[in-house]
Design an enzyme around this catalytic site. Sequence first.
Site, short mmCIF file in Angstrom:
data_model
loop_
_atom_site.label_atom_id
_atom_site.label_comp_id
_atom_site.label_asym_id
_atom_site.label_seq_id
_atom_site.Cartn_x
_atom_site.Cartn_y
_atom_site.Cartn_z
N ARG A 26 0.66 -1.73 -0.12
CA ARG A 26 0.13 -0.27 -0.04
C ARG A 26 0.82 0.85 0.41
NH1 ARG A 26 -1.35 2.99 4.28
NH2 ARG A 26 -3.62 4.28 4.28
N VAL A 28 4.09 1.63 -0.79
CA VAL A 28 4.99 1.44 -2.51
C VAL A 28 4.00 2.14 -3.28
CG1 VAL A 28 5.61 0.05 -4.15
CG2 VAL A 28 5.92 -0.06 -1.89
N ARG A 30 1.03 3.97 -2.97
CA ARG A 30 0.01 4.74 -2.51
C ARG A 30 1.51 6.50 -3.02
NH1 ARG A 30 -4.88 4.92 1.24
NH2 ARG A 30 -5.94 3.24 -0.43
N ASP A 138 11.79 -13.82 10.77
CA ASP A 138 12.87 -13.97 10.77
C ASP A 138 14.08 -13.13 11.31
OD1 ASP A 138 12.33 -16.42 9.90
OD2 ASP A 138 13.33 -16.66 8.07
N ARG A 173 4.29 -29.04 35.07
CA ARG A 173 5.14 -29.76 33.88
C ARG A 173 5.88 -28.84 32.72
NH1 ARG A 173 -0.48 -32.45 29.81
NH2 ARG A 173 -0.02 -33.79 30.98
N ALA A 197 11.32 -17.77 29.74
CA ALA A 197 11.84 -19.45 29.27
C ALA A 197 13.23 -19.22 30.13
CB ALA A 197 12.58 -19.16 28.31
N GLU A 235 13.25 -23.17 15.87
CA GLU A 235 13.58 -23.76 14.11
C GLU A 235 15.08 -24.26 13.51
OE1 GLU A 235 12.10 -21.68 10.91
OE2 GLU A 235 11.81 -23.70 10.44
N GLN A 264 2.93 -18.40 13.49
CA GLN A 264 3.75 -17.22 13.60
C GLN A 264 3.71 -16.29 12.50
OE1 GLN A 264 7.47 -19.01 16.00
NE2 GLN A 264 6.42 -20.04 14.88
O1 F6P Z 1 11.65 -17.06 6.02
C1 F6P Z 1 10.35 -17.03 7.12
C2 F6P Z 1 9.94 -19.20 7.39
O2 F6P Z 1 8.59 -18.90 8.11
C3 F6P Z 1 11.10 -19.17 8.11
O3 F6P Z 1 11.08 -19.47 9.17
C4 F6P Z 1 10.74 -20.38 8.12
O4 F6P Z 1 12.15 -21.23 8.20
C5 F6P Z 1 10.68 -20.82 6.09
O5 F6P Z 1 9.77 -19.54 6.67
C6 F6P Z 1 8.89 -21.73 6.59
O6 F6P Z 1 9.44 -21.56 4.91
P1 F6P Z 1 7.60 -22.56 4.16
O7 F6P Z 1 6.25 -21.05 4.24
O8 F6P Z 1 8.31 -22.68 2.34
O9 F6P Z 1 6.98 -23.50 5.07
#
Ligand code: F6P
Length: 334
Positions: A26, A28, A30, A138, A173, A197, A235, A264
């Site tokens: 949006r 870019v 506008r 990320d 837990r 955590a 991850e 997420q």
């Molecule tokens: O780059 C964003 C991301 O959500 C990473 O955190 C994750 O490793 C990857 O994309 C997952 O990719 P896909 O949507 O192809 O499963």
Amino acid sequence: MEEKRIRTIGVLTSGGDAQGMNACIRAVTRSALNKGVRVKGIVRGYSGLLENDIKDLNAVSVGNIMHKGGTVLYTARCPEFIDPDPAKAQAAINRAANIAKAHGIDGLVVIGGDGSFKGAQAISKYGINVVGVPGTIDLDIACTDYTIGFDSAVNIALEAIMRLRDTSSSHERCSVIEVMGHRCGEIALWAGLTGGADAILIPEQPETANFENILRVIMENRARGKKDNIIVVAEGIGGSVELAKRIEKEIGIESRATILGHVQRGGQPTAVDIKHASMMGAYAVDLLLNGANNRVVAFKKGKYVDFDIDEALAMHREPSWDIEEVNRRISTYY
Ligand code: F6P
Ligand code: ADP
């Protein structure tokens, strides 16, 4: 060299989607229209460009999108650009540039991550001015302190941790929670610190995943009165299901693993994301209209700045070691 006057800006989203991409599209659109420049939306990133899937964008077509997650332009990964045969990859990139030119596109805004910037850099060699805008949950792009989508993803992770804390504490837990981030531990660090955590496991520091250490932290905290535990796993470390099973087996503390995954990447972007997306999108258009090429927008020390894409891609990213260190100190029961 005489500066090229930009008449039509193309905009695309590429790589994984991120909340805030729509607000950036949006902004870019506008800001370009505001300067009398036409805007074309390229559907499904570089793949859509190769398929000639391009549409006009106007002020109305980007209305009511800024608060929506995902990307109205769709996104994709385009294997033709990274064909193992360099001649084939170059042919695809050349073809993409020619298709863009046939639509009159002389400036291109690419919203995505490092990979997408490499694609933009490649296209710029065929006569189209390009600017990259960092869009990924990320926070793994070295040249910038912020990437669009990060705040939304972290807040979703935090909300999930707070929910898991309730059930985890009721059952006394250990909850092992895996967050996204590809090879980067930033979401884990932020979600781990703000979610309280006991330990945060990140790929940049594989020692954090040392099993004996994790057990020691859990047992020490339990011995000092803690009744439940939260372990946040990035991850890039992975293996949270196995980790939960091992914890239960080794020290008899009931453990459950939850992999947050793509939740997420969905939902309404936070105000922080909409703000950065809007500012960066407008900044990208200013760059193109000022004759810039092969640049990436960044947020550095509280200011919007830009870097040459080649330089940006060569930069080294340091994780937030301070978060890791402070969390280790304040998550311990003394
Ligand atoms: O780059 C964003 C991301 O959500 C990473 O955190 C994750 O490793 C990857 O994309 C997952 O990719 P896909 O949507 O192809 O499963
Ligand atoms: P991100 O932009 O989130 O890092 P990817 O790494 O998947 O996501 O890259 C998105 C797309 O960018 C790829 O599918 C490919 O089309 C293009 N791309 C990635 N690397 C290169 C490269 N070295 N040269 C040209 N294009 C690339």
